[in-house]
Design an enzyme around this catalytic site. Structure first.
Site, PDB file in Angstrom:
ATOM      1  CE  LYS A  36      15.198  66.296   1.666  1.00  0.00           C
ATOM      2  NZ  LYS A  36      16.785  66.771   2.147  1.00  0.00           N
ATOM      3  CD  GLN A  80      19.285  69.326   1.641  1.00  0.00           C
ATOM      4  OE1 GLN A  80      18.180  68.951   2.419  1.00  0.00           O
ATOM      5  NE2 GLN A  80      19.708  68.945   0.701  1.00  0.00           N
ATOM      6  CG  ASP A 103      19.685  63.849   7.164  1.00  0.00           C
ATOM      7  OD1 ASP A 103      19.182  63.394   6.147  1.00  0.00           O
ATOM      8  OD2 ASP A 103      19.882  64.771   7.246  1.00  0.00           O
TER       9      ASP A 103
HETATM   10  N1  GUN Z   1      22.155  66.436   0.750  1.00  0.00           N
HETATM   11  C1  GUN Z   1      21.696  65.540  -0.031  1.00  0.00           C
HETATM   12  N2  GUN Z   1      21.358  64.387   0.489  1.00  0.00           N
HETATM   13  C2  GUN Z   1      21.068  64.586   1.721  1.00  0.00           C
HETATM   14  C3  GUN Z   1      20.376  63.969   2.715  1.00  0.00           C
HETATM   15  O1  GUN Z   1      19.820  62.779   2.706  1.00  0.00           O
HETATM   16  N3  GUN Z   1      20.458  64.700   3.981  1.00  0.00           N
HETATM   17  C4  GUN Z   1      20.935  65.810   4.208  1.00  0.00           C
HETATM   18  N4  GUN Z   1      20.579  66.463   5.117  1.00  0.00           N
HETATM   19  N5  GUN Z   1      21.300  66.478   3.117  1.00  0.00           N
HETATM   20  C5  GUN Z   1      21.307  65.848   2.031  1.00  0.00           C
END
Ligand code: GUN
Length: 271
Positions: A36, A80, A103
């Site tokens: 990211k 995350q 998200d």
């Molecule tokens: N863990 C796995 N996929 C995601 C996601 O799309 N967002 C977040 N915040 N954590 C994740």
């Protein structure tokens, strides 16, 4: 996207800012968070990764989120997932200001998505948004088709089903307790698999010509990265199929960049 972002400092005085919080040392999460940050660099989004130890208390994490909510220089906040077991995921998701929820997991963003006609300013979760983007890019017709989603998570399965419904597919949501799963999947013109089990969907479960999107990120019996779909047996039957790695993952990150830009623009254009 990078060209668009490059115009922001002149237009709005600064670039968008995304802050990612990682609690603990889960190796997969470390990779996702690194990817990211790399994508932010490519696009020109200012970014910070806050690494917090696995024994961070819920109170400490919520206080950090509160500080970021109040920080005018932060446009997007992503915690995350999963967070360590002693921390409530629900409380964390609810603590993030809905305007900074890149998200799209906050209950108010979820509610907005589940309106019959979602408002275009609604933040859509990155992975299912990316799945639809991939189908569109491959020229897959969605309207009127039978779509089957395997998995009912808040992150993928549920929002993916709503997005397909919004595009006029006939949608079934299947899961680990579905009794006639193969019968269901064999009806699918579009199959989105997010069940978290390595090579779970095999060729005999797939209709000839189906479009198959594999959201899984698993390890096979040899410890190699693989998806929820058994690529070797499904690929010959599918009209299009996403690989793992290199399919849904990069598109998810692309949608995260878009969502961050969306949160930034919502703020600066309102100001
Ligand atoms: N863990 C796995 N996929 C995601 C996601 O799309 N967002 C977040 N915040 N954590 C994740």
């Amino acid at each position: 996207m990078a060209e668009q972002v490059a115009t922001f400092p002149a237009k709005y005085g600064r670039a968008p800012q995304l802050t990612v919080i990682l609690v603990g040392e889960d190796p997969a999460s470390q990779t996702y968070v690194r990817n990211k940050a790399k994508a932010c660099e490519v696009v020109g989004i200012d970014n910070t990764t806050l690494r917090m130890s696995a024994d961070t208390t819920e109170e400490e994490l919520l206080a950090t989120i509160d500080r970021l909510n109040k920080d005018e220089s932060v446009d997007g906040i992503l915690v995350q997932l999963p967070v360590p077991k002693h921390i409530s995921e629900v409380k964390v998701i609810e603590a993030i200001a809905k305007e900074k929820d890149v998200d799209g997991f906050h209950p108010l963003n979820t509610a907005a998505l589940w309106q019959k006609k979602p408002n275009s300013s609604c933040v859509v979760p990155c992975t299912p948004k990316g799945c639809i983007r991939l189908l569109d890019a491959a020229g897959v017709e969605i309207a009127g088709k039978n779509a089957v989603v395997i998995g009912r998570s808040q992150i993928v399965g549920l929002p993916a089903a709503k997005l397909l419904l919004d595009r006029n597919a006939t949608v079934s949501i299947c899961h680990s307790r579905t009794s006639n799963l193969a019968e269901m999947t064999r009806q699918a013109d579009i199959l989105i698999v997010a069940i978290g089990k390595a090579k779970f969907v095999t060729g005999d479960m797939v209709k000839e010509g189906a479009a198959v999107i594999d959201v899984g990120m698993d390890r096979d019996e040899n410890g190699a990265l693989c998806g929820d779909v058994d690529f070797a047996s499904v690929e010959p039957k599918a009209s299009v199929i996403t690989p793992v790695p290199g399919g849904v993952g990069p598109m998810t990150i692309c949608c995260l960049m878009e969502n961050t830009i969306q949160c930034f623009l919502n703020k600066v254009q309102k100001a």
